[in-house]
Design a protein around this motif. Sequence first.
Motif, PDB file in Angstrom:
ATOM      1  N   SER A  58       0.317  92.918  19.297  1.00 24.59           N
ATOM      2  CA  SER A  58      -0.796  93.915  18.933  1.00 24.59           C
ATOM      3  C   SER A  58      -0.766  94.301  17.139  1.00 24.59           C
ATOM      4  N   GLY A  63      -0.544 100.884  13.431  1.00 22.18           N
ATOM      5  CA  GLY A  63       0.574  99.858  13.247  1.00 22.18           C
ATOM      6  C   GLY A  63       0.581  98.687  13.917  1.00 22.18           C
ATOM      7  N   TRP A  64       1.766  97.921  13.893  1.00 21.16           N
ATOM      8  CA  TRP A  64       1.742  96.621  14.706  1.00 21.16           C
ATOM      9  C   TRP A  64       2.827  96.739  15.606  1.00 21.16           C
ATOM     10  N   ARG A  65       2.846  95.856  16.482  1.00 24.25           N
ATOM     11  CA  ARG A  65       3.853  95.616  17.720  1.00 24.25           C
ATOM     12  C   ARG A  65       4.044  94.220  18.130  1.00 24.25           C
ATOM     13  N   ALA A 127       9.728  96.542   9.104  1.00 23.35           N
ATOM     14  CA  ALA A 127       9.921  96.540  10.493  1.00 23.35           C
ATOM     15  C   ALA A 127      11.231  97.482  11.108  1.00 23.35           C
ATOM     16  N   GLN A 128      10.971  97.652  12.193  1.00 27.96           N
ATOM     17  CA  GLN A 128      11.791  98.635  12.781  1.00 27.96           C
ATOM     18  C   GLN A 128      11.952  98.030  14.348  1.00 27.96           C
ATOM     19  N   GLU A 130      12.769  98.192  18.366  1.00 27.70           N
ATOM     20  CA  GLU A 130      12.778  99.275  19.496  1.00 27.70           C
ATOM     21  C   GLU A 130      13.851  98.775  20.720  1.00 27.70           C
ATOM     22  N   HIS A 139      14.450 103.832  17.981  1.00 36.24           N
ATOM     23  CA  HIS A 139      13.856 102.919  16.881  1.00 36.24           C
ATOM     24  C   HIS A 139      14.716 103.001  15.905  1.00 36.24           C
ATOM     25  N   ALA A 162      11.035  95.516  21.336  1.00 35.37           N
ATOM     26  CA  ALA A 162      10.001  95.142  20.513  1.00 35.37           C
ATOM     27  C   ALA A 162      10.135  95.268  18.814  1.00 35.37           C
ATOM     28  N   HIS A 164       8.423  96.761  15.741  1.00 38.42           N
ATOM     29  CA  HIS A 164       7.296  97.583  15.440  1.00 38.42           C
ATOM     30  C   HIS A 164       7.272  97.640  13.859  1.00 38.42           C
TER      31      HIS A 164
END
Length: 278
Positions: A58, A63-65, A127-128, A130, A139, A162, A164
Amino acid sequence: MSASYFAPHTLDEAIEVMAAHAPDIVAGGTDYFPSRDRSPLDRSLLDVTRMPELRTISVSDAGWRIGAATTWTDLVRADLPPAFDALRAAAREVGSVQIQNAGTVAGNLCNASPAADGVPPFLVLNAQVELAGPNGRRHLPLAEFLKAPRRTDLQRGEIMVAIHGPPVPQGATSAFEKLGARRYLVISIAMTAVLIVLDDDGLISEARVAVGACSPVAQRLPGLEAALVGQSPDSPGIDADALPELTPISDVRADARYRAEAVPHQIERALQRAARYG
């Protein structure tokens, strides 16, 4: 000890299995099984590919995931903005099509190879990761998660859920360059991901540059990023002296001097490509 196979459908179930059986985590298995050579399977396996939470992509204003079990083929086919072009280009470079169909983004990151194709594009996306385990979720910036070759900050009982990132800059474009001994099915000698934003005059107003396969862990080059602001992406004039933060390694694929000479050309090509498709 007999080995068992677990394929939970929820994250809670997976964490329970981790606590009870301490299995090895597999998704596509494209790194795990070749690394075993012909040794017998003596540890239980936890297959994380059946959990819907780990397979979603998404992107929004918030933000994005990208779910940890997302395959590289999933990324290639996803409808993503130009800021993700470097990541999609890297996805096409991960082994063969068969490996892209099975291999996952989390596997690429958790394997922690200095030559992991996915790392530089994720770094320029800030990027991070999770992580979820018996003590809850946390995170961590990707740059902190990757500690050294084959070593991460993944703790006992944890699973990557994920990757993120914050919202991508408006108008951002990106590109990826990879150098290997041949065109396909090759481990990188050097690779570069860039993300840029251009102003109304076509000059760089923001730049992010990450280089992989040239150090124990892929790295951003903040000094170069600052120096690129205000420059034209078509003629940035980068040479080895402009990259004091980069201290290339020597290994069986190339020596440090070769990498030091190749990377500036990679960065220039990536900048030009990102600008061209912006």
